[in-house]
Design an enzyme around this catalytic site. Structure first.
Site, PDB file in Angstrom:
ATOM      1  N   ASP A  66       0.852  -1.196   0.000  1.00  0.00           N
ATOM      2  CA  ASP A  66       0.000   0.000   0.000  1.00  0.00           C
ATOM      3  C   ASP A  66       0.881   1.236   0.000  1.00  0.00           C
ATOM      4  OD1 ASP A  66       0.815  -0.080   2.691  1.00  0.00           O
ATOM      5  OD2 ASP A  66      -1.108   0.640   3.434  1.00  0.00           O
ATOM      6  N   TYR A  68       2.934   4.747   0.765  1.00  0.00           N
ATOM      7  CA  TYR A  68       3.587   5.350   1.941  1.00  0.00           C
ATOM      8  C   TYR A  68       2.578   6.255   2.642  1.00  0.00           C
ATOM      9  CZ  TYR A  68       8.010   3.990  -0.328  1.00  0.00           C
ATOM     10  OH  TYR A  68       9.033   3.306  -0.920  1.00  0.00           O
ATOM     11  N   PHE A  79       6.620   1.904  -4.286  1.00  0.00           N
ATOM     12  CA  PHE A  79       8.009   2.116  -3.852  1.00  0.00           C
ATOM     13  C   PHE A  79       8.557   3.507  -4.164  1.00  0.00           C
ATOM     14  CE2 PHE A  79       7.692  -2.525  -4.179  1.00  0.00           C
ATOM     15  CZ  PHE A  79       8.137  -2.881  -2.910  1.00  0.00           C
ATOM     16  N   HIS A 189      11.517  -9.276   0.446  1.00  0.00           N
ATOM     17  CA  HIS A 189      11.152  -7.853   0.398  1.00  0.00           C
ATOM     18  C   HIS A 189      12.377  -6.986   0.706  1.00  0.00           C
ATOM     19  CE1 HIS A 189       9.035  -4.095   1.286  1.00  0.00           C
ATOM     20  NE2 HIS A 189       8.013  -4.618   0.631  1.00  0.00           N
TER      21      HIS A 189
END
Length: 225
Positions: A66, A68, A79, A189
């Site tokens: 989701d 920031y 990202f 991740h």
């Protein structure tokens, strides 16, 4: 929420906006605003991933969870953060991996990944909005149904797309992808909590370019300017 979808996406997804879940999602976002919550990204940025990467141009999908949830960060690309905002730790780690994976890559002084999106990298978050300072709070609001549909449509209607799935959440979306037609690069991740457990050294960017070239596609210029 202003629905400003690029025409090739609108052609494929227009029916979704009439469905019950999407009507409820719009109501939910109105209620959040009426209750005084700050929502990120701003309405005109929610669908930026689609705006910058038309359906016809999608070659790579990088799936995030989701947006920031800090002021000025999110702008509709997974990202990525807006220029002038501190580069978040996960993106710092992505840049570090790029510097060892792609010869000559220089770590940029900002975190705006729009240049990737314009080359065919769909920077898709599974949830497209967030409440300020509350990660994942919109996760069950209906966005997942929409973005699962996006992944399914790419899988069904395109060929030779590289799906980059980092972390267990992203990997859970693999079930929507036909691996007879597409490639999944699944890995750890880039978060500081996990990056040292296999993200560093995984070379996802050079692997992606090798796959694209094998498919007769232009490789991605990963250098951000």
């Amino acid at each position: 929420m202003s629905i400003d979808l690029e025409p090739s996406w609108l052609h494929i997804l227009k029916d979704e906006f009439e469905k019950d879940y999407m009507i409820k999602l719009r109501q939910f976002l109105k209620q959040e605003k009426n209750a005084g919550y700050k929502i990120y990204p701003k309405g005109s940025d929610i669908f930026n991933a689609f705006k910058y990467t038309p359906f016809d141009k999608v070659k790579v999908v990088i799936l995030g969870q989701d947006p920031y949830h800090g002021p000025g960060q999110a702008h509709g690309l997974s990202f990525s953060v807006q220029r002038g905002v501190r580069i978040p730790p996960s993106l710092q780690n992505i840049y570090k991996e790029l510097a060892t994976d792609i010869p000559g890559f220089k770590i940029p002084n900002h975190g705006d990944l729009t240049e990737w999106a314009q080359q065919g990298v769909l920077l898709l978050n599974a949830t497209l909005t967030v409440r300020e300072a509350e990660a994942n709070v919109h996760q069950n609001s209906g966005w997942g149904i929409f973005t699962d549909k996006v992944i399914q449509e790419i899988s069904d209607k395109k060929e030779g797309v590289v799906f980059i799935l980092w972390g267990s959440f992203a990997k859970s979306k693999a079930k929507f992808i036909d691996t007879n037609k597409h490639t999944i690069l699944a890995g750890v991740h880039p978060s500081p909590l996990s990056a040292h457990n296999g993200f560093f050294g995984s070379k996802p960017f050079s692997k992606t370019n090798a796959i694209l070239q094998k498919e007769g596609e232009e490789p991605i210029d990963w250098q951000i300017h």
